[in-house]
Each structure stands twice: as C-alpha cells, then as structure tokens.
Design a protein around this motif. Structure first.
Motif, PDB file in Angstrom:
ATOM      1  N   LYS A   1       2.574   1.617  -5.453  1.00 21.02           N
ATOM      2  CA  LYS A   1       1.252   1.639  -6.103  1.00 21.02           C
ATOM      3  C   LYS A   1       2.534   1.972  -7.136  1.00 21.02           C
ATOM      4  CE  LYS A   1      -2.086   2.386  -1.813  1.00 21.02           C
ATOM      5  NZ  LYS A   1      -2.231   3.682  -1.489  1.00 21.02           N
TER       6      LYS A   1
ATOM      7  N   ASP B   1       0.310  -1.383   0.173  1.00 21.34           N
ATOM      8  CA  ASP B   1      -0.236  -0.101   0.254  1.00 21.34           C
ATOM      9  C   ASP B   1       1.153   0.623   0.182  1.00 21.34           C
ATOM     10  OD1 ASP B   1      -2.046  -1.409   0.070  1.00 21.34           O
ATOM     11  OD2 ASP B   1      -2.573  -1.650   2.557  1.00 21.34           O
TER      12      ASP B   1
ATOM     13  N   LYS C   1       3.695  -0.655  -9.145  1.00 22.16           N
ATOM     14  CA  LYS C   1       3.238  -1.966  -9.414  1.00 22.16           C
ATOM     15  C   LYS C   1       2.689  -1.220 -11.349  1.00 22.16           C
ATOM     16  CE  LYS C   1      -1.204  -4.845  -8.086  1.00 22.16           C
ATOM     17  NZ  LYS C   1      -1.076  -5.232  -9.804  1.00 22.16           N
ATOM     18  N   GLU C   2       2.397  -0.061 -10.651  1.00 26.48           N
ATOM     19  CA  GLU C   2       1.549   0.679 -11.718  1.00 26.48           C
ATOM     20  C   GLU C   2       2.613   0.390 -13.058  1.00 26.48           C
ATOM     21  OE1 GLU C   2       0.578   4.666 -11.280  1.00 26.48           O
ATOM     22  OE2 GLU C   2       0.049   4.926 -13.268  1.00 26.48           O
TER      23      GLU C   2
END
Lengths: 260, 293, 370, 449, 261
Positions: D303, D298, D306-307
């Motif tokens: 994030k 998180d 990941k993107e």
C-alpha cells in the motif's frame, strides 16, 4: 606392374549406365593399349564423361565390367582407383579453388604421404623430411608444366587455360599409369592448345602414362592420338586409328548426319 | 492397447503442429534457397502482433488482417535489406544472416509490444472428447484441421495459381525462371509474405496452446527434425515428416524414456531423423542431385 | 624452406621463419603481440578484464578455432560444438576427479582427446550426407550429449545439481586460481593449440581437408582419402572444442552444467567463424572479439549514454536489435569474414608488398561452403 | 596475426571511447556516501516476462526506501542495471563489472536471480567476499554457511519447497499419516533445477509412505502430451509441478486436455506466478501453487509503495496489472531482505555504505521476527526469518495460492512449514561432501559451543 | 529490311567475378525479322554475349564492364531481365533448362505470366504453341523432367514463345540432340521466323547447319569477334576453316557440340 603388362591396360566389356531410365552408355566395349593416347570423341551427351566416371569409380556401371591392369571390376571406389594409378582431370573446373597452385598439386600427392596427423601437427622430423620430398616433386611438375609464375596463386583467380594446366599438374604429380583427361583443351586458344598438346604428349612419352582423353577439336585429336573411339548416344560407332576413323562411313553418318 | 492408440493419436496431432512450422521453412527454402532460421522469430512476431492488437480491442479478423499486413511489410523489408544484398552468397552465409535477422525481429517485436506473457484465446473449446476408451483433444483436432486446410490451400496455390507455378519454377531453376521474365525478387517477397502468413497461423495455434511469449521461437527446434525427415523442399514431406516426428516423439517419451530414466524427446526425434538421413540422404521427399564432374 | 613458403605459412611462426627476412617482418608483430599478451596484460589487466572479457574471449576464440578446422578448413558443417565442449569439460572433470594424480595440463589434453573421439562418432554421418542435412544431423549429437550429461549422475559425480565444478587449478604446485593465473593458463593453451593448428592446416592433412571442402569428388579421384579426412577433421575439431569446453568450465565459470553447452553455444561459435572468417586462424580471434565483446560494448556504451533516461528493458531490446543488424551488415559487407576485411585493410596500409600476389589475390567468396 | 593486433587495438580504442563517454558524464560526487546496489536484470530473452515484474518490485522498494524513508539510516541506495538475458556468461560479466563497487561505494549483496548464474558465481563470491542472496533458487546445500560462507539460499530452498508441498497435501488429506498410500507425481523441468527435488521427495516418500513418481519434461516444455498421457495412465492423487517458463501453462493446458483435475496440481515457486497461469486461460482456474511470495496488493508495504511510488508515476512497472503479483512481490521480498541485512550490518559497522564482508555479517545476523515484519509492513508477505552461520535459509515455509481465473487467493492455513529437521542432516551431509571434494575447510560456527 | 536499328551490341566487354574477362570488344547487330548466327567453339563467349544482351550476367556474378546494348533505340543497361522480356527479348538458355518438376503445360504457362494474360489469351497462346510443337500437346500433363532431350528443347522454345517475343536468343539449340531432332527444331525456327516475324540470334557451334538457316553470322574466338558477314559469304569462305578445323576457344562456358571434320 602386373603380369598382364602385355595386354591392354584398360578394357571395357559391355558397360552400360543409365540415369533415371535414360541410357547414357549402352553395352560399350573397347580396349586401350598400354602406352597409347586414346581419344574419345562424340557429341555432347554421348556419354564420354560418364565413361571416365565409371573407369575411376565416380559412377557405378549398371552392367558390364572394367578391366584395369588385368584386374576386373564393376565398381571401384575413386580412392582405390587413384591408388591403383588412375589419374584424372575434369571437364568443369574441379580444382580446390581456395588453395594455391602448389597446394593443389601437393594435394595430388596425398596418396604418397606416409606420415600421420600427429607428425603433421607437431612438425616431427619425418613430416619435415617428407614434405620436403613431396614439395620437390610438386615443384618439378609445376616447372615442367610452366606454372612457376603462378605457383603461389590461389587457383580460382587464374585464367581458365592456366587452371586447366593446374588440373593436369595435379593429376600428373601422382605419376598415374593411366591418365584420364576430360576436355583438357576446352576454352583454350590455339597457342594454349598447342602447348597443352605438347604437355599431354610429354606425359605420355616421358612419364609413360597411358592417356585417355575427351576432346572435341578434331584437328588436335588427329595430331595427338594413336587411337580414336567415337561414341554417339551411348554407343560406340567407331574405333581405330585416326585415319581409319576419319574414313569410317558409320562415323561420318553418325556425326555429319543429314546436315551435309 | 487403447493407451498406445491414444498416445499415437496425440502424437500425430502434435505432429501436425510441428509440420505447420516446418512448412514455413520449406516455402522459403524452396523459393530462395535460404534456410530461414528467423521463422521462429516470425512466429513470435505474428502472434505477438495479433495478441497486442486484440488487447487493443480489435476484432479477430481485423487483427488478423493487420498482422498479415505487417508480416508482408516485414517480408518486403527482408527481401530488400537482407536477401538482395546477399544474393549469390553461400547458403551458410544466408543462414547466418537469418540468425541475425531473428535477433532483429525478436528485439523489435519485444521493443514495440513488450515481453509479457499474453493469453491467446481463439475460442476453441479444449475439453477432451472420448471416443470409446480413447481421449482426443478437441483443440488438437481443430489445430490439425486448420493445418490441413492450410496445406490444402497451399497446394492449390502452388498447383493452380500463376504465382504458385512461378514459385515452383524458381525452385526448380532460378536462372531459367529469370530468363523468361519471372520476377525473382518480387516472388521472394511474396513467398516471404506467404511464410509470414504461415507463421501467423502457427503463431495463433501455438500461442493459444502455450501463451504468447518469447518461447514461441523454440518451436523451430521441433520443426528441424521434421525437415530432415521430410526433406527441405517438399510440403508433402513436411506433413509426413511432422506426423512421423509427432508419433515417434510421443511413443518414445512413453516407451523409451522410462527405460533410460528420463525424458528423451529433446533428442530422440533428431536421432531418428539422422537414421532416416543415413538411409535417404535427402529426406523422404527431397530430390537428390546427381553430381556432375 | 623457400621464402614463398614461409610467406604462405605466414599466420603463425613456423620454424625457420626467423631466418627469412620477410618471415621476420611477419613474425615480429606476432612476437610483440604475444609479449604483450603474456607480460604486459597480466601486469596491467584488472579482474574485470580477466574474468569477464579476456578469458571468455580467448576460450571462445579457441572453440571457434575448433569449429573452423572442421567447417572452415574441412568443409564439414556442424552445430555440435556445444556437445564437443561439454564432452571436453565433463571428461576433464572426471579425469581430475578419478585420477587425481594426473597433472592438470595432461588431463586437459586427455579430455580434448576424448571429445575428439566423440567427434569422430558424431562425424560418421558426414560420410553419407552433406550441407544442411549434415548440419542438422549434428544437432542430434548436440541434444543427445547434452541430455546424457544432464541425465546420468555419474558424469557429475552425483552432485545434486548435475553440475561440475572446477577442482583446484594448479600446475606444478603453482596455484592458478587467481584471475591472472586462469588468464595465463587459458592464454597458454590457446596459443599452443593455435600454433599446432597453424601447422596442421599447412600440412598434408590440412591440404586434404581443404581438398575435401572445395571439391570432395575431385579429392577422392586424385587420391585424397575423403572419409579419413572428414573423420580426422571431426577428431581434431572436436578435440580443440573439447579443450575449450574444459577451460570454459574450469578457467572461466568455475561451475557449469550441461546447459552451458547448449545449442545457443553452438550457434555462437558458428557466428564467430562466419563473422571472423572461415578458413582463417586469425579470424577466430576477430570473430570472438565481435561476438563476445560487442554485446558488452553495446551494453556499456548504451548504459553510459542512456542509462537512467531510457527504459532498461527497451535498451536491452535495442542492443539485441543492434547486434543482429550488425551481424547482417557485416555479412553483407564482407561475406568472407572480418579476417578478409582486415587483411584487405592491412594490405592497403602497407602497399609496398610484404604481401605477394598469392596473398593479395584471395577471392572474395571464400566463405562459400555449400 | 597482424590483423589480430590491429583488431585488438581497434577494440581497445572502442572501449576507450566507451570509457570516455562514461567519464564524460559527471559522477555523482557523493556516491561514496551512498550505498551501491547493482542489479543484474533480465528484461529480454526467454525469461523476460518474469524478469520484468521481479525487477520492478525490487526497484520500487529501493525507491521507496530512498524517497520515503530517506535511505537506510540516511544512507541512500543507488544502482546500475546490467542485462543478463538470464544467460550465465552475461551474468558473470555483469557480476565482474559491478563487483568492485562504484565511485568508492562497495557492493553489499548481489542478487544473481538465476540458478545457473548462481552456481557459476558460488566460488567467485567467496573470493570476492560478496554475499549472493538467492531466494527460492540456488544450491540447497548452501544452507550450510560453514561451507558456503557467501551463498544465501534464503527463505525457501527447493528442498523446503518440496517438503512444504507434501505437507500441504497432508493438510488437505487430514494429517501426515494420511499421506500413506497416496500417489504423488512430480512433473519437473528436466534440468538440474528440476531434478533438485528428487532426493528430498524420495526421502519424504520413504518417511511417509506415499508413492513418489517422477516425470521429466524436456526444455522448454512446449509439448507435453506424452507426459500427461502418462499421468492419465498412472492416475496420481496429486501432481507437484516444477516448471520454468512456458512449461507451466502448457502443463496446465495439457492436464485439462487429458482430464486431470487442475485443483490437484500444486505448482512450485517458479510455476506459481500470474505469468505462469494466465496464458493457460480458463482451464487454469483452481490451479494451486506454493510460494514464499504470496500475491496480493493488500500488504501494508505494498500500500505504501502504491501511494508513494506507483501513484506518483515513479514505478519501474509499465504494466500496472502486475502490481501485487507474485513476481512483483518476490522482487519486493528480495529487496526487503537485502535492505534489512544492510540495516543489520549498519548496526555493527555504522550508518555508512557497507561492503560485502559486512553484508555477510548482516545477513548471518538477520532476524526478521513478526514484530519487525509488522514495522516494515511486510507481515504476511514475508515469513519470519532468522539466519545464522549454520542456517542460510532461515524460513523454509511457503503459502499455497489458488488461481480463481483472475487472481491468486491464499488457501493454505498461513505458512506451510517444511520438515526441515528431517532434511537438514542430509543437507549438511551433502555440504560436507562438497567441502571434501573442493578441499574446503568449513569455517567454525561462532554461535555453537 | 528497314534500316531502323533493332538490336545493336556495341563494343561490349564482360567479366565474371571481377576477374575473368569473358568478352573483349564484341559488336553485332540483329535486324528486325532476321536470323543471325553467333558461331564459335566451346567457350568462345557465345553464351556470355547472349547473357549480356538479356541482362542475365548479374545472376552469375558477371557484369558488363564496357560498351552498350541498344534495343530498339534504347540502352538496356538499367533494365532487369523481366523488363527486357516484357519488351520482347527472351533467351532460351543453353542446355534447355526446363523446370523438371513442373508439367509440360505448366512449363509453358510460366512463360506467359509476365504479361498477366487473361484465361482466353493463355488458351490461345497455348494452342498456338501446340500447333508448332504437336508432340508437346500429347505430353502436356507429364513432368517435363521425364521428357526426352528434343522435347525439352521444344518446351524451352515454346516457353520462351509464350512471352510473345520479337527477338529470341537461342543458345546452342542443337546441343546433345540427335541430328534428326536438330533439323526438326531448325525447321520450326524457320517457320516461326517466316510466319510470325520473330527474329532469332542463334549461338551455335554447328556452323554448317546454322548457316543454312541464318541470314547473317558472327564468329567469336576467345571472346573477340573473329569474322562477320552474310551467311552465304561465310559459308562460301568455308567458315569451318576459320575456327573449327584447328579451332580456338576460350573462357568458362561449358558447352560443346558435334564437330565437323
């Protein structure tokens, strides 16, 4: 030599040995006179090799004792036996197979070496002098046993008969007073046997070693030896001169059995 | 006192687990004279294959069967590629070859199946059982039972079946076995296959104990003293050796370790094993050959 | 000294060899090699070559030599090499620490001797047992010694991490801590010890070792002191390994703890002598080259060929497989070790016979020990 | 010896071939303008299962920097991998292989990622002027940068780990005064790494009055029945578990076997990853661990990774289950610190590839405060960190995680700080002793006086 | 006897470890249903000849370097020992070589495995062996290593017979055995030959003994053929004189036996 030099050089008194309950030698007694060639004969499994193994300490007798040079023992370490002057050759090839002939013979002189590891490592003068002396002795024996052409060869590549001679050279070079030969002529042809017989006779006559040998070839035995002991299944069935033994009915019975 | 007994029982149960690995060695050593250091890698390979298949959703028995098949293929390959060309070589050469083999097996296993840690759940409950004041691990009991069944099965195999008796014959005298038509190479394949099966069982039990990962190969180190004590050629020896090692290890850790200020189990059983050797130079059950000259 | 003898002593220069024409021909390449190693390499080598390749290569060859004396010449199998190396390293460390006035070379030698003494104790079981059982019994020493050095802080001067680290490396005020300095120090030690070893194996001691190895019962019967020979082999072998361990700690890594000399190290050294050739001095160098350099070579080659295109983890696994497969392949191809292979190749190259029949006819199964 | 010569010649030829192969590949022309950042990975061998996610985290972050941020101030990163198998000599070989830089681009920072390798490189790195960043491993006394100029046991040394663990126990007990009389057993990997916390724990035990029990587990630790039988006998209130590799799951399983409550075991940094707990299965539920690398996907930066990386199939991770795991996040953390140190150095030396000496300056002037961490997106993932010559550690706090059977949850009250003030004098003392033994003259601290 | 060739050994040469030449140009033949003796002193090459026939040389790093062995019209060169056993040639090794850890019955069973017989067949075969060697039946549950030399020789022969051979190569059956036992064994050999039609190739040193049972005999000397003929002829010539009285010998084999004066 010790005070007992008049008596037999080797005497066995009631020697017994068994392997896992099977008697290999059964209360065996006989004597070997100083300076003679004594042949042990008998069928395979008669306990002849075991006997030699007891004399030079590879096996321990279960009962009885061995008297060598006046000193009795039941168990002697092989090394101690060698130090006292018992030399030995082997039935199956027991040469140091990765070493050359000269190195095998030199190994037989180990107990005559007086130098130390440190001297060997750094090639100190004493080592150099000694190795010259030892080498001379080894070369001597090699020449004597007509092994000169093979002197540098790794023994495992030599023909069987030659290996047997190397074995003899290795035993002889230490000048044993008693020489035990386990089937020195096995696997040899007639010429080789004659040659080997000559070497054994010379070792006995010239170098003064008392010889105890195991041999199957009766012709050889009769020509070579002064004294024959016949073993059969761990027992002595005959003991005397070749002529006596040849005519001994017990020997004939034990050997020829019902076959003839 | 209760603590002593508990430690002892725990140790004995662990010992059975060591014996399980040792048996794999004994099998191969008996039949082919090879001290197979790759046994640890085989344990890893078997466990990893099994877990990977399970992760793919295969049923337990099916996964076990497929793994076994793979272990058999491995056995055949080893016989063909390693053992046969090295026939008649010295034992130390063969031993080194199995070290090379262990690199290959480890590399292959991880190449195909990855190096991640896997959980292996055999569904054995692992809550301790209290017997009076003594706590016993259920898992260890099950593992011991499994090992016991395996040993029983192996002894039936060796004493009753055609192949088993032939294998014992080979262990006694390979050339004589050859002379009456026993097919040495086929039996080697079989025995390596059986060792693969033992590796699978050991892999499953050890794997569920510690997770399936590379360090499974280290279980070999615990099996070695077992072999020294029990002898390289006796399955019974492996079991007894395992029990001795397990018990000694546990007791030493509790009672000797604190005296010396540290964990002693890396070496204690080895020293014990050497002490055994000095008394019985061929292990408890090993046969000592008489030297003929 | 006869010509044949010089030839038998051919692996290393023996005094007097130069007088002999054939000896000269054998000594010349060796002299050239030494000249290159001592003069050209220090001038031409890079830090990487010294620090990552040459120094570990030399030290592992030295450790191989130690084990080879014990196992290849005297036939006593041991997996205690790591423990001997650790003993040498920790002993030398403590000598340097506690008796700072002793010059470095002497501390190294003393450290080796202490390792040798430990080796004798480790070798005691060899008087009763042989083969794999002996091999396994040396594991007890391997684990016990590793544990002792890790456990008792005294050995590492109570450093927090139980690791020992190199003191200032200097001989006669000459600072040796540069890569070249450490390389030269290692090379000198290795060459000196190898020369002594070459003498030793041709001496009465070495003959006794080989006799015990080839047939210990027969050896005893003809008067070779078997027990003393075994223990002296353990002493010398462990001492050489001890020096190797000290060099590993100080000339190569700089800092080590006992785990650096674990079982893996023992196996590695055994690989060296089996792949290189048991009972061969040159074999240690060949084996060390194989074990130390091959993985590096594999990794460099595969990185260059596949780097970036093949997954790094897979590549590492492939290297491991290749390494294992190569070991098996070489064992099949030449069970007597690469030294024997190289020797054959050498003879083929020079058929006109510097090699007499004695060297020519070495049997193929020389790797057999048990 | 002829053979040897021949052999060497052949080896040289092979190396020449290898080198030739290398030369044949076109070298990236603008390498010299990029920042070289070699990685000594371990993807095979005994510790591959931890190595794989660690290096994936590092590589993914570096890729993120390159592809999303266009490099560090426009200087892109490039790297080679060298497999160490976590073995010292392989690690040394890798270090030697890469330390000279590549195609003109120098090495700013080296991540040894292994306690033994770190120790072997300690002195070499000084000679070569290449800083070693060793987060949560390495010598504790290397905190003193005056004696260890190129060693950076940043963020969380083993001493801090021990102290934070004790402080967490205090937190649970309701205050440090409640530590008095508690029995705290440390079950440790019997190696230099495992023993490293004995000294601080003894000091802390003396200070706070708890009973310090030390129980060693020999390597590799795949059987611990005896150790846990002892635990059962001694009945400690807490167990501090300092394992490595297989030792941790076996410890958890064995603890369950003897009935010791798993939620009273606090794992150390190297006993606190998914790879450590997952093999223990169900019984691992409730297990605690202290770590400077909190797990979770998180965090802002995760994030983003990941993107931009993972979802685009550019991740180094093969098993995406590990994304956001402790080890993966540790790799990200290390990369963040390295990148920020390079960034710091660039401020002084310019936006270009920097060398080791400049890297050292960057590290010693690194200041990751909350604001900067928020900018990066690493707030919560990485604790505030300020390094200096006297303090190569900086942080010294960890978070405590609890395993719920599936994933880790953070259960501590933010970062649990260690008693650095208490421990530092002892650390400096040890560093001084080391300096004396090695005859090192500590360099002056420019910031003091 | 039919002229159909049964076993034909043609001009074979064998070496060990590529160095030691053990046989030089040995040829011999065994007709179906015959007992053929192979005589020679210790190490003359008898064992090597038998192993060359049974293809066991390879297991001792030996090899056939020249010549051929034809069994029932087919060369045996490519057959492994097990296939040869399946085709009817079995060798009883010198020195008996029973499996000491196996019981007497297990020893016998190992001989039957190649054929994968049914339980009933095995029972039959065992029963037949026990009728020839009743002593073995008494000791069937005893470990073979604990039986006497004579019994071990019976086990070895019985084990070989379990393979249902048509030709048995018997190496030194008399070695190390008391004459009375030797005679018992030879009587069984004769019975087997006459009742079951099994052919035998017997390597022996005890010429006087073996010539009473054999039809034909060959005499080896240092790896070469020294004489050949019918047993009667050789006995009449006094074959002992040929090689025993002042006997030649050769090679690396290790046996020996009672000698004739």
């Amino acid at each position: 030599m010790s005070a007992s030099s008049a008596g037999p050089i080797l005497e066995l008194r009631d020697v017994s040995l068994s392997f896992k309950g099977v008697k290999a030698l059964n209360a065996l007694s006989f004597a070997v006179a100083r300076g003679e060639i004594c042949a042990l004969i008998g069928p395979n499994g008669a306990g002849k090799s075991s006997l030699l193994n007891i004399i030079n300490g590879v096996y321990r007798a279960d009962e009885g004792e061995v008297v060598f040079d006046g000193a009795p023992f039941r168990r002697i370490r092989p090394l101690e036996a060698a130090r006292r002057g018992i030399g030995r050759t082997f039935q199956h090839n027991a040469l140091f197979k990765r070493l050359s002939v000269i190195d095998n013979v030199l190994a037989g002189l180990t107990r005559h070496s007086r130098t130390t590891l440190v001297e060997h490592a750094f090639g100190l003068p004493r080592d150099l002098a000694e190795s010259r002396a030892l080498r001379a002795r080894a070369e001597d024996i090699i020449e004597h046993l007509e092994l000169t052409p093979h002197r540098g060869t790794v023994v495992s590549t030599l023909p069987y008969g030659v290996q047997k001679r190397v074995d003899l050279a290795r035993a002889l070079v230490g000048r044993p007073s008693l020489l035990l030969l386990d089937e020195p002529m096995a696997g040899m042809n007639q010429d080789e046997k004659r040659q080997m017989s000559r070497f054994v006779t010379e070792a006995n006559a010239v170098l003064g070693a008392t010889v105890v040998l195991i041999e199957h070839d009766i012709g050889v035995v009769m020509d070579l030896s002064h004294h024959v002991v016949v073993l059969d299944y761990g027992r002595k069935v005959g003991d005397g001169t070749p002529r006596q033994v040849r005519n001994d009915p017990d020997v004939i019975a034990a050997y020829l059995g019902t076959v003839h | 006192m209760a603590f002593l007994i508990e430690t002892l029982i725990g140790g004995l149960l662990s010992g059975v687990m060591y014996a399980l690995v040792a048996i794999g060695f004994v099998l191969i050593y008996k039949a082919s004279g090879v001290f197979n250091f790759a046994q640890g890698a085989m344990v890893l390979c078997a466990a990893l294959t099994f877990v990977t298949l399970r992760d793919q959703g295969l049923a337990f028995w099916f996964a076990a069967l497929v793994t076994l098949a793979i272990m058999v293929v491995l056995a055949i390959a080893v016989e063909r590629v390693v053992l046969r060309p090295l026939m008649n070589q010295s034992q130390i050469t063969l031993f080194m070859a199995t070290l090379g083999l262990s690199f290959v097996i480890e590399g292959m296993s991880q190449l195909v199946m990855g190096a991640s840690v896997h959980e292996l759940d055999l569904g054995i409950v692992d809550t301790p059982v209290e017997v009076g004041p003594i706590l016993v691990s259920q898992f260890d009991l099950v593992a011991a039972a499994a090992a016991g069944i395996l040993v029983l099965a192996l002894s039936v195999f060796f004493n009753v079946t055609r192949i088993g008796i032939s294998l014992r014959a080979i262990a006694d005298d390979p050339q004589a076995a050859l002379s009456i038509g026993i097919r040495l190479q086929r039996l080697w394949r079989i025995v390596w296959g059986v060792a693969g099966f033992v590796a699978l069982v050991a892999g499953l039990l050890w794997g569920s104990r510690q997770g399936v990962q590379f360090s499974l190969t280290f279980v070999v180190l615990k099996a070695l003293p077992v072999l020294i004590i029990g002898g390289f050629t006796s399955i019974a020896g492996a079991i007894v050796g395992g029990l001795i090692v397990g018990a000694a290890d546990a007791l030493a850790e509790i009672y000797v370790g604190p005296l010396l200020g540290g964990s002693v189990s890396t070496w204690f059983v080895y020293v014990l094993a050497v002490a055994f050797l000095l008394i019985r130079p061929a292990g408890l059950f090993g046969e000592r050959a008489i030297e003929r000259v | 000294m006869s010509s044949a003898e010089t030839e038998a002593a051919a692996d290393f220069v023996a005094p007097g060899a130069a007088r002999d024409w054939r000896g000269l021909r054998r000594a010349l390449p060796l002299g050239l090699l030494l000249a290159v190693a001592f003069v050209i390499v220090p001038l031409a080598g890079t830090d990487y070559w010294f620090n990552a390749i040459l120094i570990p290569f030399l030290i592992m060859a030295l450790a191989g030599l130690g084990l080879n004396l014990l196992m290849g010449y005297a036939g006593q199998a041991s997996l205690g090499t790591g423990a001997f190396m650790a003993t040498g390293a920790y002993a030398t460390y403590n000598l340097l620490l506690r008796l700072p006035d002793i010059p470095l070379p002497i501390s190294l030698v003393l450290g080796g001797l202490i390792a040798g003494a430990v080796g004798v104790v480790v070798g005691l079981p060899s008087l009763r047992i042989k083969g794999f059982y002996l091999l396994a019994s040396t594991l007890a020493a391997q684990f016990l010694l590793e544990w002792i050095f890790n456990q008792y802080g005294w050995f590492s001067n109570y450093s927090t991490s139980s690791s020992i680290s190199a003191p200032k490396l200097a001989i006669l005020g000459q600072d040796l801590s540069s890569p070249v300095g450490r390389y030269l120090m290692t090379l000198t030690a290795v060459v000196a010890i190898a020369a002594v070893a070459a003498r030793l194996v041709k001496s009465q001691t070495g003959r006794a070792w080989s006799a015990v190895r080839d047939m210990d019962t027969a050896a005893a019967v003809i008067g070779v002191p078997v027990a003393r020979s075994k223990l002296s082999a353990f002493f010398v072998g462990a001492a050489v390994c001890g020096v190797a361990g000290a060099l590993w700690a100080f000339a190569y890594l700089g800092t080590v703890d006992a785990r650096s000399f674990g079982l893996d190290r023992s196996f590695q050294v055994m690989f060296i002598i089996i792949v290189g050739g048991m009972g061969s001095i040159a074999g240690n160098f060949i084996g060390s080259a194989f074990i130390v350099l091959l993985p590096i070579l594999l990794s460099q080659v595969s990185d260059r060929l596949f780097g970036g295109t093949v997954d790094a983890g897979q590549l590492a696994n492939l290297q491991r497989i290749a390494f294992g497969a190569l070991i098996i392949w070489f064992l099949i191809k030449e069970p007597a070790g690469l030294a024997a292979l190289a020797e054959r190749g050498w003879r083929r190259l020079r058929p006109s016979g510097t090699a007499g029949p004695e060297r020519g006819s070495r049997p193929g199964n020389t790797g057999k020990i048990f | 010896m002829n053979i040897l010569r021949q052999r060497i010649r052949r080896a040289a030829a092979l190396f020449a071939v290898a080198a030739g192969v290398g030369a044949a590949l076109p070298a990236a022309a603008d390498d010299a303008k990029q920042q070289y950042f070699p990685l000594a990975t371990f993807r095979v061998g005994a510790y591959a299962s931890s190595g794989i996610p660690v290096w994936a985290g590092t590589i993914d972050y570096l890729r993120y920097i390159n592809e999303v941020e266009g490099g560090i101030n426009g200087v892109k990163l490039f790297w080679d991998e060298c497999e160490t198998e976590w073995a010292v000599e392989k690690g040394v070989e890798c270090y030697e292989r890469v330390k000279g830089g590549k195609n003109g681009s120098p090495v700013p920072i080296f991540l040894p990622h292994g306690d033994p390798i770190t120790k072997a490189l300690t002195e070499k790195s000084v000679a070569d002027k290449i800083p070693l960043v060793t987060i949560a491993h390495g010598r504790t006394e290397a905190i003193d940068g005056r004696v260890f100029p190129y060693s950076f046991p940043a963020v969380f040394t083993f001493w801090s780990e021990a102290s934070s663990a004790i402080n967490f126990i205090a937190e649970r007990a309701g205050g440090k005064d409640k530590l008095k009389g508690l029995k705290i057993a440390t079950v440790y990997h019997d190696s230099p790494y495992g023993k490293e916390t004995q000294t601080p724990l003894a000091l802390l035990a003396k200070t706070y009055g708890f009973e310090d029990i030390q129980i060693p587990v020999p390597h590799p630790g795949n059987d611990q029945s005896a150790q846990w039988a002892r635990i059962r006998q001694l009945k400690p209130d807490w167990v501090f578990l300092r394992g490595w590799g297989v030792m941790t799951p076996v410890a958890i399983k064995t603890a369950a076997k003897v009935g010791f409550p798993v939620d009273r075991i606090i794992g150390g940094v190297w006993s606190g990853s998914e790879e450590d707990v997952r093999p223990a299965g169900k019984v691992g539920k409730g297990y605690l661990a202290i770590t400077p690398f909190p797990a979770g996907a998180d965090f802002e930066i995760l994030k983003k990774i990941k993107e931009h990386i993972v979802d685009k199939g550019k991740s180094d991770l093969k098993d995406l289950k590990s994304f956001g795991s402790v080890y993966y996040n540790s790799g990200v953390n290390e990369a963040i610190i390295a990148v920020e140190a390079i960034r710091t150095a660039q401020k002084k030396f310019g936006a270009r590839p920097i060398n080791g000496e400049e890297g050292q300056w960057g590290l010693e002037n690194l200041n990751l405060d909350d604001a900067r961490l928020k900018e990066i997106g690493a707030y919560g993932l990485q604790q505030p960190l300020k390094l200096s010559v006297r303090d190569h550690e900086g942080g010294g706090a960890g978070k405590v995680l609890q395993w719920d059977g599936e994933a880790w949850a953070i259960v501590s009250d933010g970062w649990v700080k260690s008693d650095r003030e208490l421990l530092l004098p002892l650390i400096y003392e040890r560093a001084a002793a080391y300096a004396k033994e090695k005859r090192i003259t500590p360099r002056p601290d420019p910031t003091s006086n | 006897m039919a002229a159909a060739p049964f076993l034909e050994v043609d001009d074979i040469e064998a070496t060990y470890e590529d160095v030691i030449l053990a046989l030089r140009g040995v040829s011999l033949r065994v007709e179906e249903g015959a007992i053929v003796a192979l005589l020679g002193a210790n190490g003359a090459g008898k064992t090597t000849t038998l192993k060359a026939i049974s293809n066991l040389l390879a297991s001792e790093r030996g090899a056939l370097t020249r010549g051929s062995v034809i069994w029932k019209g087919r060369s045996t060169a490519r057959l492994d020992p097990a296939e040869l056993v399946a085709r009817g040639i079995v060798q009883v090794l010198e020195g008996r070589r029973v499996f000491p850890q196996l019981t007497v019955e297990e020893n016998l069973l190992t001989g039957g495995y190649l054929r994968r017989p049914s339980r009933a067949e095995v029972g039959n075969d065992l029963a037949r062996i026990y009728t020839w060697f009743p002593r073995l039946k008494e000791k069937r549950r005893i470990r073979a290593g604990l039986t006497s030399g004579g019994e071990q020789q019976m086990i070895a022969i019985g084990r070989a017979l379990m393979t249902r051979p048509t030709l048995v190569l018997l190496d030194e059956p008399s070695m190390g055995l008391a004459p009375i036992i030797v005679q018992e064994i030879f009587e069984i050999i004769r019975t087997l030959n006459e009742d079951e039609g099994v052919s035998f190739l017997l390597a022996e040193q005890n010429a006087a003994l073996v010539l009473r049972y054999a039809d034909h005999a060959y005499v080896l000397e240092t790896g070469r053929l020294a004489a050949a003929g019918t047993a009667a002829d050789l006995a009449a010539q006094g074959v002992e004189a040929l090689y025993l009285g002042d006997a030649p010998g050769a090679a690396a084999a290790t046996s020996s036996s009672a000698q004739q004066f």
